[in-house]
Write a protein that holds these residues in place. Structure first.
Motif, PDB file in Angstrom:
ATOM      1  N   THR A 228       0.810  -1.218   0.000  1.00 25.40           N
ATOM      2  CA  THR A 228       0.000   0.000   0.000  1.00 25.40           C
ATOM      3  C   THR A 228       0.846   1.272   0.000  1.00 25.40           C
ATOM      4  O   THR A 228       0.298   2.367   0.083  1.00 25.40           O
ATOM      5  CB  THR A 228      -0.923   0.015   1.225  1.00 25.40           C
ATOM      6  OG1 THR A 228      -0.122  -0.128   2.414  1.00 25.40           O
ATOM      7  CG2 THR A 228      -1.921  -1.123   1.162  1.00 25.40           C
ATOM      8  N   LYS A 230       2.677   2.429   2.326  1.00 26.06           N
ATOM      9  CA  LYS A 230       2.637   3.093   3.628  1.00 26.06           C
ATOM     10  C   LYS A 230       3.501   2.306   4.609  1.00 26.06           C
ATOM     11  O   LYS A 230       3.322   1.097   4.765  1.00 26.06           O
ATOM     12  CB  LYS A 230       1.199   3.186   4.150  1.00 26.06           C
ATOM     13  CG  LYS A 230       0.309   4.122   3.339  1.00 26.06           C
ATOM     14  CD  LYS A 230      -1.073   4.207   3.949  1.00 26.06           C
ATOM     15  CE  LYS A 230      -1.970   5.149   3.142  1.00 26.06           C
ATOM     16  NZ  LYS A 230      -3.339   5.228   3.719  1.00 26.06           N
ATOM     17  N   SER A 322      -5.436  -0.946   3.493  1.00 24.86           N
ATOM     18  CA  SER A 322      -5.819   0.456   3.319  1.00 24.86           C
ATOM     19  C   SER A 322      -7.253   0.723   3.768  1.00 24.86           C
ATOM     20  O   SER A 322      -7.643   1.869   3.964  1.00 24.86           O
ATOM     21  CB  SER A 322      -5.648   0.875   1.856  1.00 24.86           C
ATOM     22  OG  SER A 322      -6.384   0.014   1.002  1.00 24.86           O
TER      23      SER A 322
END
Length: 352
Positions: A228, A230, A322
């Motif tokens: 993702t 992140k 997410s």
């Protein structure tokens, strides 16, 4: 006028723009000749439009996604699924080299995956989504006017229970690892790390040694390594910590790369090798009824976590999802779990 040449001398610095061309050549430059020459020049300068093919479209899409900073895992999926689509086109449509496929071709591909390859609807949908994303992008860029996926629906996927590894299965897996050898120690560490953290196998293979904190029993997943994009922190238990202490001593002397998981030559492992390795251990342990894979380890971690804590929000952060959509599937417990909770409710939890 010069007496030697009979011509007017040309002054220094003065522009001379006259050409001494015989009149007979000038007479040949009729309006028809001039018009034909000009027209031919225009035709030569005009560039023919490039024929849009599937390969050219994919190249432009892939370059755009690279420029947008798509994760390597995502780019790898683009290449993999497009190659599968090309393979189908080559066998059924001679490659479709000169045009972009239409919706009949897409439906034929779906039918082939269902009836010939006998793939699961969920697997088919993953491939369709990847190729569909390319055509949606092409429409947004006004490269094409209509997507071949228009009016083509994804397959309905029956909701299936997640396969999980029981404690008995877990003991069998670890009993197959000879801890006195490097490979046995590393394989035990890999399985323990996956069961404790729930990380994706691709993320696991990209974790560096310097990102492991033994004292706090944690590891960092970098943004560029995460699916993702992140960054997040994951945690592990005492068993993984003890295995790491021994393994990192070997890594310090023999490691040729910063990656945590290496082969016996000190080079990084890739996720495909790790997946095959775990599958082999499952077969060696003679485990049946459960698919032994890195993703099953991830499901096992998530299922155990939600049963122990009941907190889907922290689970989402640990798994690196997410949204809550996927996490909610772990919350929907199986019949045995519902029965267990119901018994707790009936044994004193329903009093007003």
């Amino acid at each position: 006028m010069s007496t030697s040449t009979g011509k007017t001398p040309h002054k220094r610095g003065q522009r001379k723009n006259n050409l001494d061309i015989p009149q007979r050549f000038l007479d040949r430059l009729t309006p028809t000749v001039l018009e034909t020459t000009h027209s031919s020049t225009l035709k030569a300068d005009k560039t023919l439009p490039e024929t849009l093919t599937l390969d050219r479209l994919f190249y432009r899409y892939y370059s755009a996604r690279q420029a947008a900073g798509a994760a390597e895992r995502t780019l790898e999926d683009y290449r993999k699924h497009m190659n599968l689509f090309r393979r189908f086109l080559a066998s059924e449509y001679n490659g479709l080299d000169n045009f972009v496929p239409n919706r009949d071709v897409i439906r034929s591909w779906i039918s082939s995956m269902l009836t010939v390859q006998k793939l699961k609807p969920s697997t088919i949908n993953i491939r369709l989504r990847t190729v569909k994303a390319m055509f949606n992008w092409a429409m947004s860029e006004r490269i094409i006017k209509e997507s071949p996926f228009e009016n083509v629906e994804l397959l309905k996927v029956p909701e299936e229970d997640f396969q999980v590894i029981s404690k008995a299965h877990e003991r069998k897996l670890f009993n197959c690892c000879e801890l006195t050898t490097f490979t046995g120690l590393r394989d035990a560490l890999l399985m323990s790390f996956l069961l404790d953290t729930g990380v994706r196998i691709g993320e696991c293979m990209r974790i560096f040694v310097e990102e492991v904190d033994l004292q706090n029993r944690s590891a960092s997943v970098r943004a560029e390594s995460a699916k993702t994009r992140k960054a997040r922190t994951v945690y592990f238990g005492a068993r993984t910590q003890e295995l790491l202490v021994i393994y990192l001593a070997w890594h310090e002397k023999n490691g040729q790369a910063p990656n945590l998981f290496l082969n016996e030559f000190g080079q990084p492992l890739d996720k495909n090798w790790a997946t095959r390795c775990i599958s082999f251990i499952g077969k060696k342990a003679k485990i049946s009824g459960v698919r032994i894979s890195p993703h099953t380890f991830r499901h096992t971690f998530a299922t155990r976590y939600i049963k122990a804590t009941g907190d889907p929000f922290s689970l989402r952060r640990l798994l690196g999802h997410s949204s809550m959509e996927m996490v909610n599937r772990y919350v929907n417990q199986d019949v045995a779990d519902v029965r267990e909770q119901y018994e707790k409710f009936m044994n004193g939890g329903n009093e007003l």
